[in-house]
Design an enzyme around this catalytic site. Structure first.
Site, PDB file in Angstrom:
ATOM      1  CE  LYS A  13      21.932  33.173  45.790  1.00  0.00           C
ATOM      2  NZ  LYS A  13      21.176  34.218  46.525  1.00  0.00           N
ATOM      3  NE  ARG A  88      24.521  38.560  44.100  1.00  0.00           N
ATOM      4  CZ  ARG A  88      25.021  37.814  45.065  1.00  0.00           C
ATOM      5  NH1 ARG A  88      25.583  36.674  44.803  1.00  0.00           N
ATOM      6  NH2 ARG A  88      24.948  38.220  46.315  1.00  0.00           N
ATOM      7  NE  ARG A 127      21.741  35.600  55.793  1.00  0.00           N
ATOM      8  CZ  ARG A 127      21.861  35.469  54.475  1.00  0.00           C
ATOM      9  NH1 ARG A 127      21.686  34.305  53.905  1.00  0.00           N
ATOM     10  NH2 ARG A 127      22.131  36.508  53.711  1.00  0.00           N
ATOM     11  NE  ARG A 133      26.005  37.431  55.012  1.00  0.00           N
ATOM     12  CZ  ARG A 133      25.690  36.917  53.830  1.00  0.00           C
ATOM     13  NH1 ARG A 133      25.498  35.617  53.694  1.00  0.00           N
ATOM     14  NH2 ARG A 133      25.556  37.699  52.773  1.00  0.00           N
ATOM     15  NE  ARG A 144      23.072  41.268  50.656  1.00  0.00           N
ATOM     16  CZ  ARG A 144      22.849  40.260  51.499  1.00  0.00           C
ATOM     17  NH1 ARG A 144      22.431  40.505  52.725  1.00  0.00           N
ATOM     18  NH2 ARG A 144      23.040  39.030  51.126  1.00  0.00           N
TER      19      ARG A 144
HETATM   20  P1  AMP Z   1      26.163  36.360  48.943  1.00  0.00           P
HETATM   21  O1  AMP Z   1      26.747  35.596  50.078  1.00  0.00           O
HETATM   22  O2  AMP Z   1      26.043  35.548  47.677  1.00  0.00           O
HETATM   23  O3  AMP Z   1      24.866  37.035  49.301  1.00  0.00           O
HETATM   24  O4  AMP Z   1      27.201  37.528  48.580  1.00  0.00           O
HETATM   25  C1  AMP Z   1      27.572  38.495  49.536  1.00  0.00           C
HETATM   26  C2  AMP Z   1      28.157  39.716  48.829  1.00  0.00           C
HETATM   27  O5  AMP Z   1      29.320  39.320  48.081  1.00  0.00           O
HETATM   28  C3  AMP Z   1      27.242  40.369  47.796  1.00  0.00           C
HETATM   29  O6  AMP Z   1      26.314  41.275  48.380  1.00  0.00           O
HETATM   30  C4  AMP Z   1      28.265  41.079  46.909  1.00  0.00           C
HETATM   31  O7  AMP Z   1      28.777  42.243  47.554  1.00  0.00           O
HETATM   32  C5  AMP Z   1      29.386  40.056  46.866  1.00  0.00           C
HETATM   33  N1  AMP Z   1      29.184  39.110  45.740  1.00  0.00           N
HETATM   34  C6  AMP Z   1      28.909  37.779  45.816  1.00  0.00           C
HETATM   35  N2  AMP Z   1      28.796  37.247  44.595  1.00  0.00           N
HETATM   36  C7  AMP Z   1      28.993  38.268  43.711  1.00  0.00           C
HETATM   37  C8  AMP Z   1      28.991  38.367  42.291  1.00  0.00           C
HETATM   38  N3  AMP Z   1      28.732  37.302  41.508  1.00  0.00           N
HETATM   39  N4  AMP Z   1      29.233  39.587  41.741  1.00  0.00           N
HETATM   40  C9  AMP Z   1      29.504  40.661  42.497  1.00  0.00           C
HETATM   41  N5  AMP Z   1      29.495  40.641  43.832  1.00  0.00           N
HETATM   42  C10 AMP Z   1      29.248  39.457  44.444  1.00  0.00           C
END
Ligand code: AMP
Length: 188
Positions: A13, A88, A127, A133, A144
């Site tokens: 994404k 989400r 990654r 990360r 996740r």
């Molecule tokens: P991402 O980089 O999109 O994979 O997001 C990393 C982490 O940020 C996720 O595993 C959540 O802990 C938090 N996060 C990101 N977007 C959301 C969202 N829309 N709702 C809740 N937590 C989020």
């Protein structure tokens, strides 16, 4: 173009969002990036999000929705935006719909990047070695993915029944996927 990107962690994404935001000249709004920037800067928001992010859980809607609502008031979103990582869950999708309905600026499309779990696990293992990360640790990845299937996947059905969903395969070379996405979005 008002666009949402949906897909499991590791579907690419973030990578596709950068290309698509540039192609459509719209801001790329990644909730994960906003949380990580706040973590790094040690803000209240970052501190509130940290434990959830470390575990691979969703940050509570009360925190996330306010953050996104605020971001969507910024002037750069007037001609569109690409949301990456939000919504989400169905409750977040409903909040987004309500905000956009009030502004009379509905989404043009929701693009789903589809990919098998086995491919995701190998990509995220990769990654981890490149970006280090914390939430890419293998047991966190598995968690996740579960969170995605349980909480996020239902929004695919939500947008499908709304008629805005476009699904493309997220396997193959990065530039092939970008072309696929732009073609699929072409008549939007
Ligand atoms: P991402 O980089 O999109 O994979 O997001 C990393 C982490 O940020 C996720 O595993 C959540 O802990 C938090 N996060 C990101 N977007 C959301 C969202 N829309 N709702 C809740 N937590 C989020």
């Amino acid at each position: 173009m008002r666009l949402v990107l949906v897909g499991p962690p590791g579907a690419g994404k973030g990578t596709q969002a950068v290309f698509l935001a540039s192609h459509f000249s719209i801001p790329h709004i990644s909730t994960g990036d906003i949380f990580r920037a706040n973590l790094k800067a040690g803000t209240d928001l970052g501190n509130q999000a940290k434990a959830f992010m470390d575990r691979g859980d969703l940050v509570p809607d009360s925190v996330t929705n306010e953050m996104v609502k605020d971001r969507l008031t910024h002037a750069d979103t007037a001609h569109g935006f690409l949301l990456d990582g939000f919504p989400r869950n169905v409750a977040q999708a409903q909040v987004l719909s309500a905000v956009l309905t009030e502004k009379k600026t509905p989404l043009d499309a929701v693009l789903e990047l589809q990919i098998d779990d086995s491919e995701i696990i190998s990509r995220l293992n990769n990654r981890r070695s490149v970006e280090s990360r914390a939430d890419d640790a293998e047991e966190v990845i598995v968690h996740r993915l579960n969170v995605y299937h349980e909480q996020t996947a239902p929004i695919v059905q939500y947008y499908r029944s709304e008629g805005s969903l476009i699904t493309i395969s997220a396997t193959g070379a990065v530039d092939e996927i970008t072309t696929r996405a732009i073609t699929a979005l072409g008549n939007k």
